[in-house]
Design a protein around this motif. Structure first.
Motif, mmCIF file in Angstrom:
data_model
loop_
_atom_site.group_PDB
_atom_site.id
_atom_site.type_symbol
_atom_site.label_atom_id
_atom_site.label_comp_id
_atom_site.label_asym_id
_atom_site.label_seq_id
_atom_site.Cartn_x
_atom_site.Cartn_y
_atom_site.Cartn_z
ATOM 1 N N SER A 90 -2.439 4.794 5.646
ATOM 2 C CA SER A 90 -1.272 5.099 4.810
ATOM 3 C C SER A 90 -1.228 6.551 4.379
ATOM 4 C CB SER A 90 -1.242 4.174 3.584
ATOM 5 O OG SER A 90 -2.459 4.225 2.878
ATOM 6 N N GLN A 138 -0.395 0.616 6.794
ATOM 7 C CA GLN A 138 -1.391 -0.162 6.058
ATOM 8 C C GLN A 138 -2.807 0.386 6.231
ATOM 9 O OE1 GLN A 138 -0.255 -2.208 4.026
ATOM 10 N NE2 GLN A 138 1.731 -2.826 4.821
ATOM 11 N N ARG A 195 0.811 -1.232 0.000
ATOM 12 C CA ARG A 195 0.000 0.000 0.000
ATOM 13 C C ARG A 195 0.838 1.273 0.000
ATOM 14 N NH1 ARG A 195 -5.363 -0.118 3.499
ATOM 15 N NH2 ARG A 195 -5.999 -1.287 1.647
#
Length: 316
Positions: free
Chosen positions: A299, A296, A75
């Motif tokens: 982000s 994650q 990500r």
């Protein structure tokens, strides 16, 4: 009696053979399903796996314990690649970077290796972001190679000493008998459900994003070489933090610290709330209700912190 002993010996040998065969098969399957994402560098005789994407000022991302480059490429790296050249490294012994010793590469040794790898890629003064254990490596980078970075972004970073002993899992796996007997059994037989539950615990109180486990490739972490490297690094971590934390006042680059208030793995009050007072000019961003994995689950906040660090360093 002799017959019974012989049967036990045969059964023991069969179990050892089965364990080694199954461990090797699972390791091969993990490497086939999750091959290197990037390029394999030769850095002073050590293989270092680096994933490079995007264009712009250099940003180095350093993953935490039990991780690999895929933790950052799921990500965060894609979110940065529109305006930075993003370099993601596997730390020693993890992913596809060689283990550099059999006693647990220290924070300093890991930083030395990654600095040399970054220099080889032409990243002489990158922004350095490290998450969790990787934050300790990023701090060692800033302390020991101050001329080789332009800004520092510790995220959920281990930074200060703690009182609790090493947990049983790492105590066992870093022991002589654990490395030789327990580690192969885990590699060979641990069920996928156990791995998924362990990931969920790291993400708590959030959950792992859809597709994260499949992208990460937990089988890479469960290889014997990686489990042994990770256990040794984790077992040595406390003493290495004790050795470096009193020097944080020497860090002079712009520093943007990010930490979730609900992080129970690396506690905010014990680590980042102290770190922000130890590094001159450091700024701490607290993420309300966020656990240990903000890169994650939040982000965009990590991207914003890197943008602020870049601006303070005159890179944006």
């Amino acid at each position: 009696m002799a017959k019974a002993v012989l049967i036990v010996v045969i059964l023991g040998a069969a179990l050892v053979a089965l364990t080694l065969w199954r461990a090797s098969a699972r390791e091969a399957a993990a490497m086939q399903s999750h091959p290197p994402e990037g390029q394999l560098l030769d850095v002073n005789g050590v293989q270092v796996h680096a994933v490079i994407t995007g264009q712009g000022p250099d940003v180095v991302l350093i993953h935490g314990a039990s991780g690999n480059t895929r933790d950052m490429t799921f990500r965060l790296a894609p979110a940065l690649a529109d305006r930075y050249r993003v370099i993601v490294f596997d730390r020693p012994g993890l992913g596809y970077t060689d283990r550099i010793n059999t006693t647990g590469a220290s924070l300093t040794e890991q930083a030395d290796l990654l600095v040399a790898a970054a220099r080889q890629l032409g990243a002489d003064r990158p922004i350095v972001m490290g998450q969790s254990y990787g934050g300790g490596v990023a701090l060692a980078w800033a302390l020991n190679h101050p001329e080789m970075l332009s800004a520092l972004v510790p995220v959920s970073a281990v930074s200060n000493p703690w009182d609790t002993p090493l947990d049983t899992y790492y105590s066992v796996l870093s022991s002589w008998w654990g490395k030789r007997f327990v580690t192969p059994l885990i590699t060979a037989f641990v069920p996928k459900a156990v791995v998924n539950n362990a990931v969920d615990e790291v993400f708590a109180p959030q959950s792992a994003p859809d597709g994260y486990n499949a992208h990460l490739g937990a089988g890479l972490t469960l290889r014997r070489i990686s489990m042994r490297a990770n256990a040794d690094q984790r077992a040595n971590l406390k003493s290495e933090i004790v050795a470096q934390y009193q020097r944080y006042g020497d860090i002079s680059v712009p520093t943007e610290i990010v930490h979730g208030t609900a992080d129970t793995t690396v506690g905010l009050s014990l680590h980042s709330e102290k770190l922000v007072r130890q590094i001159p000019g450091a700024v701490l961003t607290r993420l309300e209700g966020i656990g240990h994995m903000p890169h994650q689950v939040a982000s965009e906040d990590i991207v914003a912190a890197i943008d602020r660090a870049a601006a303070r360093a005159g890179l944006r």
